[in-house]
Design a protein around this motif. Structure first.
Motif, short mmCIF file in Angstrom:
data_model
loop_
_atom_site.label_atom_id
_atom_site.label_comp_id
_atom_site.label_asym_id
_atom_site.label_seq_id
_atom_site.Cartn_x
_atom_site.Cartn_y
_atom_site.Cartn_z
N GLU A 295 5.72 3.10 5.33
CA GLU A 295 4.65 3.22 4.36
C GLU A 295 4.21 4.66 4.21
N GLN A 296 3.95 5.04 2.99
CA GLN A 296 3.43 6.36 2.65
C GLN A 296 4.28 7.48 3.22
N LEU A 297 5.48 7.50 2.71
CA LEU A 297 6.49 8.40 3.21
C LEU A 297 6.13 9.86 3.06
N VAL B 49 -0.55 -0.66 -13.65
CA VAL B 49 0.47 -0.85 -12.61
C VAL B 49 -0.13 -1.35 -11.31
N SER B 50 0.74 -1.77 -10.43
CA SER B 50 0.35 -2.02 -9.05
C SER B 50 1.35 -1.29 -8.16
N GLY B 51 0.85 -0.31 -7.45
CA GLY B 51 1.71 0.42 -6.53
C GLY B 51 2.15 -0.48 -5.39
N LYS B 52 1.40 -1.53 -5.19
CA LYS B 52 1.70 -2.42 -4.09
C LYS B 52 2.84 -3.38 -4.44
N THR B 53 2.72 -4.07 -5.57
CA THR B 53 3.75 -5.04 -5.93
C THR B 53 4.86 -4.40 -6.76
N ARG C 47 -6.00 9.18 8.40
CA ARG C 47 -7.18 9.39 7.57
C ARG C 47 -6.92 9.06 6.11
N GLY C 48 -5.67 8.74 5.82
CA GLY C 48 -5.34 8.38 4.45
C GLY C 48 -5.50 9.52 3.47
N ILE C 49 -5.34 10.73 3.94
CA ILE C 49 -5.42 11.83 2.99
C ILE C 49 -4.16 12.66 3.05
N ILE D 222 -3.78 2.92 -14.72
CA ILE D 222 -4.73 2.08 -14.00
C ILE D 222 -3.95 1.33 -12.92
N ASN D 223 -4.35 1.56 -11.68
CA ASN D 223 -3.59 1.07 -10.52
C ASN D 223 -4.31 -0.09 -9.83
N LYS D 224 -3.59 -0.77 -8.98
CA LYS D 224 -4.11 -1.90 -8.19
C LYS D 224 -4.50 -3.08 -9.06
N ILE D 225 -3.74 -3.32 -10.15
CA ILE D 225 -4.10 -4.43 -11.03
C ILE D 225 -3.81 -5.78 -10.37
N ASP D 226 -3.12 -5.76 -9.21
CA ASP D 226 -2.89 -7.03 -8.50
C ASP D 226 -4.16 -7.57 -7.86
N LEU D 227 -5.16 -6.73 -7.69
CA LEU D 227 -6.38 -7.18 -7.01
C LEU D 227 -7.25 -8.02 -7.95
N PRO D 228 -7.80 -9.11 -7.42
CA PRO D 228 -8.66 -9.97 -8.25
C PRO D 228 -9.87 -9.22 -8.80
N ILE E 164 -9.46 10.14 -4.01
CA ILE E 164 -8.89 9.70 -2.75
C ILE E 164 -8.88 8.16 -2.65
N ASP E 165 -7.80 7.62 -2.11
CA ASP E 165 -7.64 6.17 -1.92
C ASP E 165 -7.32 5.37 -3.18
N HIS E 166 -7.13 6.05 -4.30
CA HIS E 166 -6.82 5.29 -5.51
C HIS E 166 -5.34 4.90 -5.58
N GLY E 167 -4.56 5.38 -4.59
CA GLY E 167 -3.19 4.85 -4.45
C GLY E 167 -2.04 5.79 -4.76
N LYS E 168 -2.29 7.10 -4.69
CA LYS E 168 -1.22 8.08 -4.97
C LYS E 168 -0.01 7.88 -4.07
N SER E 169 -0.25 7.86 -2.76
CA SER E 169 0.88 7.81 -1.83
C SER E 169 1.65 6.52 -1.96
N THR E 170 0.95 5.43 -2.17
CA THR E 170 1.62 4.13 -2.32
C THR E 170 2.47 4.12 -3.57
N LEU E 171 1.95 4.64 -4.64
CA LEU E 171 2.71 4.69 -5.89
C LEU E 171 3.93 5.60 -5.72
P1 GDP Z 1 -4.17 7.84 -1.79
O1 GDP Z 1 -5.32 8.28 -0.93
O2 GDP Z 1 -4.48 8.03 -3.23
O3 GDP Z 1 -2.86 8.42 -1.38
O4 GDP Z 1 -4.08 6.25 -1.62
P2 GDP Z 1 -3.09 5.37 -0.76
O5 GDP Z 1 -1.77 5.27 -1.42
O6 GDP Z 1 -3.13 5.84 0.64
O7 GDP Z 1 -3.79 3.95 -0.92
C1 GDP Z 1 -5.09 3.69 -0.44
C2 GDP Z 1 -5.21 2.23 -0.07
O8 GDP Z 1 -5.06 1.40 -1.22
C3 GDP Z 1 -4.16 1.76 0.91
O9 GDP Z 1 -4.76 0.87 1.80
C4 GDP Z 1 -3.12 1.06 0.05
O10 GDP Z 1 -2.43 0.07 0.74
C5 GDP Z 1 -3.98 0.47 -1.05
N1 GDP Z 1 -3.27 0.35 -2.33
C6 GDP Z 1 -2.62 1.32 -2.98
N2 GDP Z 1 -2.09 0.86 -4.13
C7 GDP Z 1 -2.42 -0.45 -4.21
C8 GDP Z 1 -2.17 -1.49 -5.17
O11 GDP Z 1 -1.55 -1.31 -6.22
N3 GDP Z 1 -2.69 -2.72 -4.89
C9 GDP Z 1 -3.39 -2.97 -3.77
N4 GDP Z 1 -3.85 -4.20 -3.58
N5 GDP Z 1 -3.65 -2.02 -2.85
C10 GDP Z 1 -3.16 -0.78 -3.06
#
Ligand code: GDP
Ligand code: MG
Length: 598
Positions: free
Chosen positions: A40-42, A163-167, A52-54, A132-138, A15-22
């Protein structure tokens, strides 16, 4: 589309690793949804999910992708929930796919549910692409992720995509990998037409909506179908796919994922995991189905105002249409009157259902202390399953009580080993194994009575490890222990909604704590109120609430009528949220307080 041009895959992750964003990025990059239309998170449809982000339900969506090889592919993406409570939904979705994108948050690394999900994917023979997701984060730590992938998941580091689901960085490459690495669907060895129902929904206007993966043959409007499970026949009203809205199509062909509207009134006729076949071209046997979902946690749900019973009943019926894992049946409680005994997959599932009843259906409800199913062996040799402490037979007739045990895998940074082991022990758990995942993380395996993790285990684990700890569990049979029923009496009357089954050693502490909590949340009334905790008729703790004459109008001097009226209305409202038990008004918060006291 031709089989060779179809790819069916899902995204699995902690959970929260970025599925929906990707998923949003994939929709955008394939032009399925224009950027300006992208909330966001269509795919997370329900408000509650977003908050709840789930992801509670899986929403299959079809995309068209013009790949580097010059072909246009049909990509079917199924978003899956990541929480342990919903593992059954994950495995159902996997059955509709050939591949899985395994997301790992670069700042968090592999977590307990990552491991659980990968194991599910391997069991279903899916091609797993580590991402591997969120590579944009420091704080991204790629080296740690590679190391954990190899150590824990046995996936070579060379296979990982970053990847970065964000950028959106690396997402194009990811789509190419989906096309080149995930195998296309293949026909079954058996003849006949067959589709797998991997999820269902109930739409007020269209009725039953089955999400299907066609394995063999073609389904069209008018196809006469039969459901394998119950033999019911029906006619297809419409077929189509999500893009991401429902879009009707001429046909759904082998290999594809989409929806099918059967001409059925009752949603309970179609069962998830069931096989749909064509009456004119039947397949000889059902597709390998899924395990029947069995609730593990039970609780009573009662309307605060008895007049709302029918409305609550109707709401539960509607909820169940969209959530087959939620079970309910009528029950009565001496204290709470007419209500329902409800079964849930786990505690999160329970909270979600309760919240949906309150919010979406506007039901004022009280939920009782959750319980697992106890196997009560009587001296007579009979075994009675008990999911409600109220129905625990008289102790004199009981030979032994067995409770469900879970095998829990807890992943934490190494420095918290001591704290977490203490937590496990305080919950009557036994640590059976500890393995290091990498230089800084360990997985502790422990056997814990399920009852003990119901309330606050996960929260405690999270706060104790500053959010880095994660857990996953599977059932591990039943075990006998010294268990007793703890009763709470308000002015001498046992309140069945407050009863629980506890370990003898914990009865005294919990009894005292409950009595104290209730003393704080039950407001003083016109007479003194005694609160007692008792085991087997013996009082083990006692508190009392002093009498108070509560006359709100006394506060208003003079004749300000509107003010008086307002106060009276306020008082009425205050009453409404109370439950009358015997002579005592017990506020809703009391029931919550009981839940939180551990
Ligand atoms: P899910 O629970 O796996 O569906 O995760 P979400 O897609 O809801 O993402 C959880 C949180 O991580 C949210 O606050 C997103 O904005 C953030 N997030 C997701 N992908 C990325 C990314 O690639 N980079 C950054 N910086 N944040 C991300
Ligand atoms: Mg999500």
């Amino acid at each position: 589309a031709k089989l060779e041009l179809i790819r069916n895959f899902c995204i699995i992750a902690h959970i929260d690793h970025g599925k929906s964003t990707l998923a949003d990025r994939l929709l955008e990059l394939t032009g399925t949804v224009a950027k300006r239309d992208l909330q966001e998170q269509l795919l997370d449809g329900m408000d509650l999910e977003r908050e709840r982000g789930i992801t509670i339900k899986s929403h299959p969506v079809r995309m068209e992708y013009a790949a580097g090889d010059g072909n246009t592919y049909e990509l079917n993406l199924i978003d899956t929930p990541g929480h342990v409570d919903f593992a059954y939904e994950v495995s159902r979705s996997l059955g509709a796919c050939e591949g899985a994108l395994l997301l790992i948050d670069a700042t968090q690394g592999v977590q307990a549910q990552t491991v659980a999900n990968v194991n599910l994917a391997f069991k279903q023979n899916l091609k797993v692409i580590p991402v591997i997701n969120k590579i944009d984060l420091p704080a991204a730590n790629l080296e740690l992720c590679y190391e954990q992938m190899e150590e824990v998941l046995a996936l070579p580091r060379e296979e990982a995509l970053c990847v970065s689901g964000k950028t959106g960085e690396g997402v194009k490459e990811l789509l190419e990998a989906v096309v080149s690495r995930i195998p296309h669907p293949e026909l079954l060895d058996i003849p006949g037409t067959a589709a797998l129902i991997f999820d269902s929904n109930y739409d007020t206007y269209r009725g039953v909506v089955n999400y299907v993966r066609v394995k063999n043959g073609t389904f069209r409007r008018g196809t006469r179908i039969r459901l394998f499970n119950n033999g019911i026949e029906s006619e297809v009203k419409e077929v189509g796919f999500f893009s991401p809205e429902m879009r009707a199509a001429d046909e759904l062909t082998a290999g594809s994922v989409g929806y099918l509207l059967p001409n059925l009134k009752s949603p309970s006729d179609t069962k998830m995991g069931d096989t749909i076949t064509d009456v004119k071209d039947p397949c000889p046997e059902p597709l390998p189905g899924f395990k029947e979902v069995r609730p593990m946690v039970f609780s009573g749900i009662y309307p605060i105002d008895t007049a709302d019973y029918e409305q609550l009943k109707a709401s539960m019926g509607k909820l169940q249409l969209n959530d087959a894992a939620f079970l309910y049946q009528a029950e009565t409680s001496a204290a709470l009157g007419f209500g329902f005994r409800c079964g849930f997959l786990g505690l999160l599932h329970m909270e979600i259902i309760q919240e949906r009843l309150r919010r979406e259906y506007n039901c004022d409800i009280i939920a009782t202390y959750p319980s697992v199913i106890y196997n009560v062996y009587m001296k007579s040799g009979e075994m009675i399953p008990v999911d409600n402490p109220v129905f625990l037979p008289d102790p004199s007739g009981i030979e032994r009580i067995e409770e469900p045990i879970i095998n829990c895998h807890i992943m934490i940074p190494s420095e918290y080993i001591g704290d977490v082991m203490n937590l496990v022990m305080s919950k009557r758990g036994i640590c059976t194994n500890t393995v290091s995942v990498d230089a800084r993380h360990v997985i502790i395996t422990a056997e814990i009575p399920m009852h003990e993790i119901l309330i606050d285990f996960h929260d405690k684990l999270k706060s104790m490890t500053r959010g880095y700890g994660s857990m996953d569990y599977e059932p591990a049979g039943y075990r006998a222990d010294k268990l007793v029923k703890l009763d709470i009496l308000v002015n001498g009357e046992p309140v069945d909604a407050f009863s629980s089954i506890v370990h003898t050693d914990m009865a005294y502490g919990r009894g005292r704590q409950l009595a104290e909590r209730l003393k704080d949340v039950i407001p003083p009334q016109m007479f003194q109120i005694a609160i007692q905790a008792a085991v087997g008729g013996k009082v083990i703790a006692r508190e009392s609430i002093r009498a108070m004459r509560k006359d709100v109008l006394a506060k208003c001097y003079g004749g300000d009528i509107t003010r008086k009226r307002k106060l009276l209305e306020k008082q009425k409202e205050g009453k409404k949220r109370m439950k009358q038990i015997g002579q005592v008004n017990i506020p809703q918060e009391a029931f919550v307080a009981v839940l939180k006291a551990t």
